[in-house]
Design an enzyme around this catalytic site. Structure first.
Site, PDB file in Angstrom:
ATOM      1  N   GLY A  25       1.053  -1.253   0.297  1.00 52.31           N
ATOM      2  CA  GLY A  25       0.053   0.425   0.054  1.00 52.31           C
ATOM      3  C   GLY A  25       0.343   1.496  -0.026  1.00 52.31           C
ATOM      4  O   GLY A  25       0.285   2.813   0.872  1.00 52.31           O
ATOM      5  N   MET A 103      -3.860  -7.456  -7.119  1.00 54.97           N
ATOM      6  CA  MET A 103      -3.598  -8.091  -7.697  1.00 54.97           C
ATOM      7  C   MET A 103      -4.880  -8.996  -8.560  1.00 54.97           C
ATOM      8  O   MET A 103      -4.585  -9.703  -8.738  1.00 54.97           O
ATOM      9  CB  MET A 103      -2.632  -9.212  -6.795  1.00 54.97           C
ATOM     10  N   HIS A 122       0.654   1.085 -12.935  1.00 57.63           N
ATOM     11  CA  HIS A 122       1.835   0.109 -13.274  1.00 57.63           C
ATOM     12  C   HIS A 122       2.857   0.587 -13.242  1.00 57.63           C
ATOM     13  O   HIS A 122       3.379   1.867 -14.351  1.00 57.63           O
ATOM     14  CB  HIS A 122       1.064  -0.214 -14.893  1.00 57.63           C
ATOM     15  N   ASP A 158      -3.882  -3.352 -18.655  1.00 56.58           N
ATOM     16  CA  ASP A 158      -2.893  -2.527 -18.502  1.00 56.58           C
ATOM     17  C   ASP A 158      -3.368  -1.990 -20.519  1.00 56.58           C
ATOM     18  O   ASP A 158      -2.106  -1.458 -20.642  1.00 56.58           O
ATOM     19  CB  ASP A 158      -1.339  -3.779 -18.183  1.00 56.58           C
ATOM     20  N   GLU A 187       6.442   6.660  -9.074  1.00 51.06           N
ATOM     21  CA  GLU A 187       4.628   6.168  -8.947  1.00 51.06           C
ATOM     22  C   GLU A 187       3.898   7.155  -7.941  1.00 51.06           C
ATOM     23  O   GLU A 187       2.775   7.200  -8.222  1.00 51.06           O
ATOM     24  CB  GLU A 187       4.690   5.175  -8.293  1.00 51.06           C
TER      25      GLU A 187
END
Ligand code: GRF
Length: 221
Positions: A25, A103, A122, A158, A187
């Protein structure tokens, strides 16, 4: 439960987002932190994990955010799990769903409940290296640059319209661990920016493309 940390001046009616996780997380934490410093004008209404042991659950609890574990193994089918997730999000009046290390493939019940309103992050420059072990794939191919992509989630893994990307160099001697760490920094910067772009509205989807508000015909920069 304490109320979620929000920056002073964040309106109570801020858009409600739901975050789906399966693991540590850190991207969830980046969203929590961006909201707390007033960069992201949103409220996380719920964090849902399909894994009871996901480390991200503790991060949500520490921020006073409601958590929910929906263990996919407890459902008779993929669709039944998706329906339960969709129901939980709708019940909490979520308008945007953010996958953050979730996931599981997103199936029809969830896609239909949130059309063009599910985001994923991603760790590659999509459309290169979709699926698992994106950083390992990048090293295997010997690319000079990789990065991170935030995209709208569609039926194809994706492959949805790209909202925002960030580039990082691949350095000589990189391992999956060192490259992953370099990408992860980006990210955490990228995801809150992309979420805000989507929440701001005015964008459209044309074919495979996400067309930001400022690039739409008739708008000036
Ligand atoms: C990130 O690398 C994200 O891009 C990928 O899964 C990882 C999740 O990490 N989808 P975290 O759980 O947010 O720390």
């Amino acid at each position: 439960m304490t109320d979620q940390a929000m920056a002073p001046g964040t309106p109570a009616e801020a858009p409600r987002i739901g975050v789906l996780i399966s693991g540590r997380g850190s991207n969830l934490q980046a969203l929590i932190d961006a909201i707390a410093r007033g960069q992201l004008k949103a409220r996380i209404a719920v964090v849902i994990s399909n894994r009871p042991a996901a480390g991200g659950l503790a991060r949500a609890e520490a921020a006073g955010i409601e958590t929910l574990v929906l263990d996919h193994r407890a459902f008779a089918s993929r669709d039944a799990f998706d329906r339960a997730v969709a129901m939980a999000l709708l019940e909490r009046r979520v308008s945007l769903v953010c996958l953050a290390g979730f996931m599981r493939l997103v199936g029809t019940p969830l896609l239909d409940a949130f059309p063009n309103a599910i985001l994923n992050i991603h760790p590659s420059l999509l459309p290169a290296f979709p699926g698992v072990d994106a950083q390992g794939q990048a090293l295997e191919h010997g690319v000079c640059f990789s990065g991170a992509t935030v995209h709208l989630v569609t039926r194809d893994l994706d492959a949805g319209p790209i909202v925002r990307q960030a580039v990082v160099p691949v350095e000589p001697g990189d391992t999956v661990e060192t490259l992953s760490a370099r990408i992860l920094v980006e990210e955490h910067r990228l995801y809150p920016l992309a979420v805000q772009t989507v929440l701001d509205g005015g964008w459209s989807v044309t074919g495979r493309r996400f067309v930001p508000a400022h690039q739409r015909p008739g708008t000036s920069r």
